[in-house]
Design a protein around this motif. Structure first.
Motif, short mmCIF file in Angstrom:
data_model
loop_
_atom_site.label_atom_id
_atom_site.label_comp_id
_atom_site.label_asym_id
_atom_site.label_seq_id
_atom_site.Cartn_x
_atom_site.Cartn_y
_atom_site.Cartn_z
N VAL A 16 -48.36 -11.78 30.22
CA VAL A 16 -47.70 -11.50 31.49
C VAL A 16 -46.44 -12.35 31.57
O VAL A 16 -46.49 -13.56 31.34
CB VAL A 16 -48.62 -11.81 32.68
CG1 VAL A 16 -47.92 -11.58 34.00
CG2 VAL A 16 -49.88 -10.98 32.59
N ASP A 17 -45.32 -11.70 31.89
CA ASP A 17 -44.07 -12.42 32.06
C ASP A 17 -44.14 -13.18 33.39
O ASP A 17 -44.30 -12.58 34.44
CB ASP A 17 -42.90 -11.43 32.06
CG ASP A 17 -41.56 -12.12 32.22
OD1 ASP A 17 -41.50 -13.37 32.11
OD2 ASP A 17 -40.56 -11.41 32.45
N PRO A 22 -44.50 -9.26 40.98
CA PRO A 22 -45.91 -8.84 40.94
C PRO A 22 -46.03 -7.33 40.88
O PRO A 22 -45.23 -6.61 41.47
CB PRO A 22 -46.50 -9.40 42.23
CG PRO A 22 -45.34 -9.64 43.11
CD PRO A 22 -44.16 -9.91 42.23
N ARG A 23 -47.02 -6.89 40.15
CA ARG A 23 -47.24 -5.45 40.05
C ARG A 23 -47.80 -4.93 41.36
O ARG A 23 -48.59 -5.62 42.02
CB ARG A 23 -48.22 -5.15 38.92
CG ARG A 23 -47.60 -5.43 37.55
CD ARG A 23 -48.49 -4.93 36.46
NE ARG A 23 -49.70 -5.74 36.41
CZ ARG A 23 -50.74 -5.49 35.62
NH1 ARG A 23 -50.74 -4.42 34.85
NH2 ARG A 23 -51.77 -6.27 35.62
N PRO A 24 -47.37 -3.74 41.76
CA PRO A 24 -47.90 -3.19 43.01
C PRO A 24 -49.37 -2.85 42.86
O PRO A 24 -49.81 -2.37 41.82
CB PRO A 24 -47.06 -1.93 43.23
CG PRO A 24 -46.53 -1.58 41.90
CD PRO A 24 -46.41 -2.86 41.12
#
Length: 79
Positions: A16-17, A22-24
Protein backbone atom coordinates in the motif's frame (compact mmCIF):
# COMPACT_ATOMS: atom_id res chain seq x y z
CA UNK A 1 -10.54 -36.87 -0.21
CA UNK A 2 -6.90 -35.97 0.12
CA UNK A 3 -5.35 -33.23 2.22
CA UNK A 4 -4.52 -30.18 0.11
CA UNK A 5 -1.93 -27.87 1.69
CA UNK A 6 -2.58 -25.11 -0.85
CA UNK A 7 -5.94 -24.41 0.73
CA UNK A 8 -4.31 -23.26 3.97
CA UNK A 9 -1.57 -20.98 2.59
CA UNK A 10 -1.68 -17.38 3.83
CA UNK A 11 -2.51 -14.83 1.19
CA UNK A 12 0.12 -12.24 0.37
CA UNK A 13 -0.78 -8.72 1.40
CA UNK A 14 -0.72 -6.05 -1.26
CA UNK A 15 1.75 -3.25 -0.85
CA UNK A 16 0.00 0.00 0.00
CA UNK A 17 1.34 3.40 -0.98
CA UNK A 18 1.36 5.46 2.25
CA UNK A 19 0.84 8.68 0.27
CA UNK A 20 -2.17 7.40 -1.63
CA UNK A 21 -5.60 8.67 -0.62
CA UNK A 22 -7.74 6.17 1.23
CA UNK A 23 -9.71 3.84 -0.95
CA UNK A 24 -13.44 4.48 -0.97
CA UNK A 25 -15.49 2.05 1.03
CA UNK A 26 -19.16 1.61 1.69
CA UNK A 27 -20.06 4.04 -1.08
CA UNK A 28 -23.66 3.04 -1.34
CA UNK A 29 -24.21 3.40 2.42
CA UNK A 30 -22.40 6.74 2.39
CA UNK A 31 -24.59 7.94 -0.48
CA UNK A 32 -27.77 6.80 1.28
CA UNK A 33 -26.68 8.47 4.50
CA UNK A 34 -25.91 11.72 2.66
CA UNK A 35 -29.26 11.63 0.85
CA UNK A 36 -31.09 10.92 4.10
CA UNK A 37 -29.28 13.77 5.83
CA UNK A 38 -30.18 16.14 2.98
CA UNK A 39 -33.80 14.99 3.10
CA UNK A 40 -33.95 15.64 6.85
CA UNK A 41 -32.38 19.08 6.33
CA UNK A 42 -35.05 19.90 3.73
CA UNK A 43 -37.78 18.69 6.06
CA UNK A 44 -36.32 20.75 8.89
CA UNK A 45 -36.38 23.85 6.68
CA UNK A 46 -39.96 23.09 5.64
CA UNK A 47 -41.06 22.69 9.26
CA UNK A 48 -39.32 25.96 10.17
CA UNK A 49 -41.13 27.79 7.35
CA UNK A 50 -44.45 26.27 8.36
CA UNK A 51 -43.85 27.25 11.99
CA UNK A 52 -43.11 30.84 10.92
CA UNK A 53 -46.30 30.92 8.83
CA UNK A 54 -48.28 29.45 11.71
CA UNK A 55 -46.88 32.06 14.10
CA UNK A 56 -47.81 34.84 11.66
CA UNK A 57 -51.35 33.49 11.31
CA UNK A 58 -51.70 33.15 15.08
CA UNK A 59 -50.59 36.75 15.51
CA UNK A 60 -53.06 37.89 12.85
CA UNK A 61 -55.85 35.92 14.53
CA UNK A 62 -55.04 37.49 17.91
CA UNK A 63 -55.14 41.01 16.41
CA UNK A 64 -58.47 40.28 14.73
CA UNK A 65 -59.87 38.87 17.96
CA UNK A 66 -58.82 42.01 19.82
CA UNK A 67 -60.50 44.16 17.17
CA UNK A 68 -63.72 42.16 17.45
CA UNK A 69 -63.61 42.40 21.24
CA UNK A 70 -63.15 46.18 21.01
CA UNK A 71 -66.10 46.47 18.64
CA UNK A 72 -68.28 44.37 20.94
CA UNK A 73 -67.30 46.51 23.95
CA UNK A 74 -68.06 49.69 21.96
CA UNK A 75 -71.48 48.40 20.95
CA UNK A 76 -72.31 47.31 24.51
CA UNK A 77 -71.41 50.71 25.91
CA UNK A 78 -73.42 52.50 23.21
CA UNK A 79 -76.69 50.82 24.21
Amino acid sequence: MAFNADQFKKKKKRLVDPNAPPRPNLLSQDKKLRETTEAFAKLHDLVAKQQAALDALQSKYNRMQQSVDQLINYLRKGR
